[in-house]
Write an enzyme that holds these catalytic residues in place. Structure first.
Site, PDB file in Angstrom:
ATOM      1  N   HIS A 211       1.024   4.572   2.106  1.00 38.89           N
ATOM      2  CA  HIS A 211       0.535   4.840   3.231  1.00 38.89           C
ATOM      3  C   HIS A 211       0.604   6.577   3.356  1.00 38.89           C
ATOM      4  O   HIS A 211       1.380   7.026   2.562  1.00 38.89           O
ATOM      5  CB  HIS A 211       1.057   4.233   4.732  1.00 38.89           C
ATOM      6  CG  HIS A 211       0.632   3.037   4.652  1.00 38.89           C
ATOM      7  ND1 HIS A 211       0.039   2.714   5.996  1.00 38.89           N
ATOM      8  CD2 HIS A 211       0.452   1.883   4.028  1.00 38.89           C
ATOM      9  CE1 HIS A 211      -0.184   1.437   5.855  1.00 38.89           C
ATOM     10  NE2 HIS A 211      -0.003   0.856   4.700  1.00 38.89           N
TER      11      HIS A 211
ATOM     12  N   HIS B 164       3.446  -5.442   3.811  1.00 38.07           N
ATOM     13  CA  HIS B 164       2.865  -5.914   5.110  1.00 38.07           C
ATOM     14  C   HIS B 164       3.506  -7.557   5.325  1.00 38.07           C
ATOM     15  O   HIS B 164       4.055  -7.997   4.285  1.00 38.07           O
ATOM     16  CB  HIS B 164       1.539  -5.801   5.162  1.00 38.07           C
ATOM     17  CG  HIS B 164       0.721  -4.514   5.088  1.00 38.07           C
ATOM     18  ND1 HIS B 164       0.576  -3.986   6.465  1.00 38.07           N
ATOM     19  CD2 HIS B 164       0.721  -3.486   4.585  1.00 38.07           C
ATOM     20  CE1 HIS B 164      -0.003  -2.655   6.423  1.00 38.07           C
ATOM     21  NE2 HIS B 164       0.154  -2.341   5.121  1.00 38.07           N
TER      22      HIS B 164
ATOM     23  N   ARG C 109       3.827  -4.229   9.542  1.00 38.58           N
ATOM     24  CA  ARG C 109       4.575  -3.710   8.340  1.00 38.58           C
ATOM     25  C   ARG C 109       6.146  -4.235   8.464  1.00 38.58           C
ATOM     26  O   ARG C 109       6.769  -3.868   9.493  1.00 38.58           O
ATOM     27  CB  ARG C 109       4.405  -2.046   8.309  1.00 38.58           C
ATOM     28  CG  ARG C 109       2.967  -1.647   8.585  1.00 38.58           C
ATOM     29  CD  ARG C 109       2.749  -0.014   8.872  1.00 38.58           C
ATOM     30  NE  ARG C 109       1.444   0.142   9.158  1.00 38.58           N
ATOM     31  CZ  ARG C 109       0.975   1.202   9.160  1.00 38.58           C
ATOM     32  NH1 ARG C 109       1.555   2.438   9.246  1.00 38.58           N
ATOM     33  NH2 ARG C 109      -0.383   1.554   9.363  1.00 38.58           N
TER      34      ARG C 109
ATOM     35  N   HIS D 121       0.738  -1.224  -0.162  1.00 36.68           N
ATOM     36  CA  HIS D 121       0.100  -0.087  -0.108  1.00 36.68           C
ATOM     37  C   HIS D 121       0.829   1.394   0.278  1.00 36.68           C
ATOM     38  O   HIS D 121       2.047   1.220   0.435  1.00 36.68           O
ATOM     39  CB  HIS D 121      -0.910  -0.017   1.295  1.00 36.68           C
ATOM     40  CG  HIS D 121      -1.485  -1.222   1.819  1.00 36.68           C
ATOM     41  ND1 HIS D 121      -1.519  -1.841   2.845  1.00 36.68           N
ATOM     42  CD2 HIS D 121      -2.317  -1.982   1.011  1.00 36.68           C
ATOM     43  CE1 HIS D 121      -2.190  -2.896   2.837  1.00 36.68           C
ATOM     44  NE2 HIS D 121      -2.770  -3.141   1.638  1.00 36.68           N
TER      45      HIS D 121
ATOM     46  N   ASP E 244      -4.457   1.785  -1.967  1.00 34.95           N
ATOM     47  CA  ASP E 244      -4.596   0.238  -2.351  1.00 34.95           C
ATOM     48  C   ASP E 244      -4.080  -0.345  -3.525  1.00 34.95           C
ATOM     49  O   ASP E 244      -4.672  -0.228  -4.517  1.00 34.95           O
ATOM     50  CB  ASP E 244      -6.022   0.038  -2.270  1.00 34.95           C
ATOM     51  CG  ASP E 244      -6.761   0.070  -0.577  1.00 34.95           C
ATOM     52  OD1 ASP E 244      -5.972   0.384   0.288  1.00 34.95           O
ATOM     53  OD2 ASP E 244      -7.998   0.515  -0.682  1.00 34.95           O
TER      54      ASP E 244
ATOM     55  N   HIS F  89      -9.019   2.691  -1.345  1.00 35.67           N
ATOM     56  CA  HIS F  89      -8.153   3.858  -0.930  1.00 35.67           C
ATOM     57  C   HIS F  89      -7.482   4.151  -2.260  1.00 35.67           C
ATOM     58  O   HIS F  89      -6.921   3.160  -2.908  1.00 35.67           O
ATOM     59  CB  HIS F  89      -7.418   3.613   0.010  1.00 35.67           C
ATOM     60  CG  HIS F  89      -8.134   2.967   1.333  1.00 35.67           C
ATOM     61  ND1 HIS F  89      -7.700   2.017   2.171  1.00 35.67           N
ATOM     62  CD2 HIS F  89      -9.324   3.390   1.981  1.00 35.67           C
ATOM     63  CE1 HIS F  89      -8.595   1.925   3.281  1.00 35.67           C
ATOM     64  NE2 HIS F  89      -9.391   2.790   3.061  1.00 35.67           N
TER      65      HIS F  89
ATOM     66  N   HIS G 229     -11.682   0.367   2.492  1.00 34.69           N
ATOM     67  CA  HIS G 229     -10.491  -0.409   1.709  1.00 34.69           C
ATOM     68  C   HIS G 229     -11.163  -1.451   0.500  1.00 34.69           C
ATOM     69  O   HIS G 229     -12.028  -1.961   0.697  1.00 34.69           O
ATOM     70  CB  HIS G 229      -9.705  -1.370   2.741  1.00 34.69           C
ATOM     71  CG  HIS G 229      -8.608  -2.182   2.331  1.00 34.69           C
ATOM     72  ND1 HIS G 229      -7.453  -1.369   1.934  1.00 34.69           N
ATOM     73  CD2 HIS G 229      -8.482  -3.476   2.214  1.00 34.69           C
ATOM     74  CE1 HIS G 229      -6.745  -2.363   1.503  1.00 34.69           C
ATOM     75  NE2 HIS G 229      -7.109  -3.686   1.732  1.00 34.69           N
TER      76      HIS G 229
ATOM     77  N   HIS H  48      -3.686   4.202   5.158  1.00 33.00           N
ATOM     78  CA  HIS H  48      -3.789   3.956   3.780  1.00 33.00           C
ATOM     79  C   HIS H  48      -3.854   5.482   3.371  1.00 33.00           C
ATOM     80  O   HIS H  48      -4.807   6.240   3.766  1.00 33.00           O
ATOM     81  CB  HIS H  48      -4.644   3.155   3.235  1.00 33.00           C
ATOM     82  CG  HIS H  48      -4.316   1.692   3.651  1.00 33.00           C
ATOM     83  ND1 HIS H  48      -5.417   0.489   3.529  1.00 33.00           N
ATOM     84  CD2 HIS H  48      -3.339   0.966   4.327  1.00 33.00           C
ATOM     85  CE1 HIS H  48      -4.807  -0.561   3.865  1.00 33.00           C
ATOM     86  NE2 HIS H  48      -3.730  -0.229   4.595  1.00 33.00           N
TER      87      HIS H  48
HETATM   88 CU   LIG Z   1      -0.632  -0.925   4.469  1.00 30.02          CU
END
Ligand SMILES: [Cu+2]
Ligand SMILES: *[C@@H]1O[C@H](CO)[C@@H](O)[C@H](O)[C@H]1NC(C)=O
Length: 199
Positions: free
Chosen positions: A65, A138, A161, A63, A99, A96, A87, A79
């Site tokens: 962020h 992640h 993360r 993602h 995403d 998002h 999401h 995000h």
């Molecule tokens: Cu993330």
């Protein structure tokens, strides 16, 4: 990129307004992970390319962020979601901006992910610009909002993360401000002048 760029022309100036193809880069480095991801403008959207080494075979949430704070990966916030959506997956209409789904690591032992896709939501200019925000990898697979739990619609249950890196300018080196070198009022003045001198 010409379709997305504007030329301002008056009798005194011809401003070429930031039309060069932009490329940004994020490094993902942690104890286990090492990789670089590049984001390059194409007419179809941002092409995301690169490879990451270090995780066992499988899918891992990927993602953008919202904050460029990588004091810890958690400091990069949620995000990037300027439209307040739930999401989703990269190819979902409701998602998002940040995403980007999952990256797939393959191989036995220390796996490698070769990333190459085009996304037309993230951008390197305008409201959806990801410049200065953080790319996060992640520890688990992103369920793309389909996991039937509350977290699914915010984080995709992708867990903690494992690596993160700020998305920065790779090229061109010239200023990326969308503003021209001439302020709007000066432009209006010049346009008015050209109108006066037309007769
Ligand atoms: Cu993330
Ligand atoms: C990460 O990979 C790059 C390119 O392969 C290499 O030059 C660099 O030394 C690696 N860094 C770490 C911390 O392993």
């Amino acid at each position: 990129m010409f379709v997305r760029c504007a030329y301002l022309i008056s009798i005194f100036i011809v401003s070429y307004v930031n039309c060069e193809t932009r490329t940004a880069i994020a490094r993902l480095v942690s104890q286990n992970v090492n990789g670089s991801i590049e984001f390059t403008e194409t007419t179809a959207g941002l092409r995301v390319t690169g490879s990451i080494i270090g995780l066992p075979a499988g899918n891992y949430g990927f993602h953008v962020h919202e904050l460029g704070d990588t004091t810890t990966c958690d400091a990069s916030g949620s995000h990037f979601n300027p439209d307040g959506n739930t999401h989703g997956g990269r190819d979902h209409t409701v998602r998002h901006v940040g995403d980007l789904g999952n990256v797939l690591f393959v191989g036995t032992g220390v796996g490698v992910a070769n990333v190459d896709f085009v996304d037309d939501v993230i951008a390197l200019r305008g409201r959806n610009s990801i410049l200065g925000r953080t790319l996060v990898l992640h520890e688990q697979e992103d369920d793309l909002g389909l996991g039937n739990s509350e977290n699914s619609l915010t984080t995709g249950n992708a867990g903690s993360r494992v690596a993160c890196g700020v998305i920065g300018i790779k090229s061109p080196g010239e200023p990326w401000n969308s503003a021209t070198t001439v302020s709007p009022s000066v432009l209006l003045f010049l346009l008015a002048l050209s109108f006066v001198f037309r007769t």
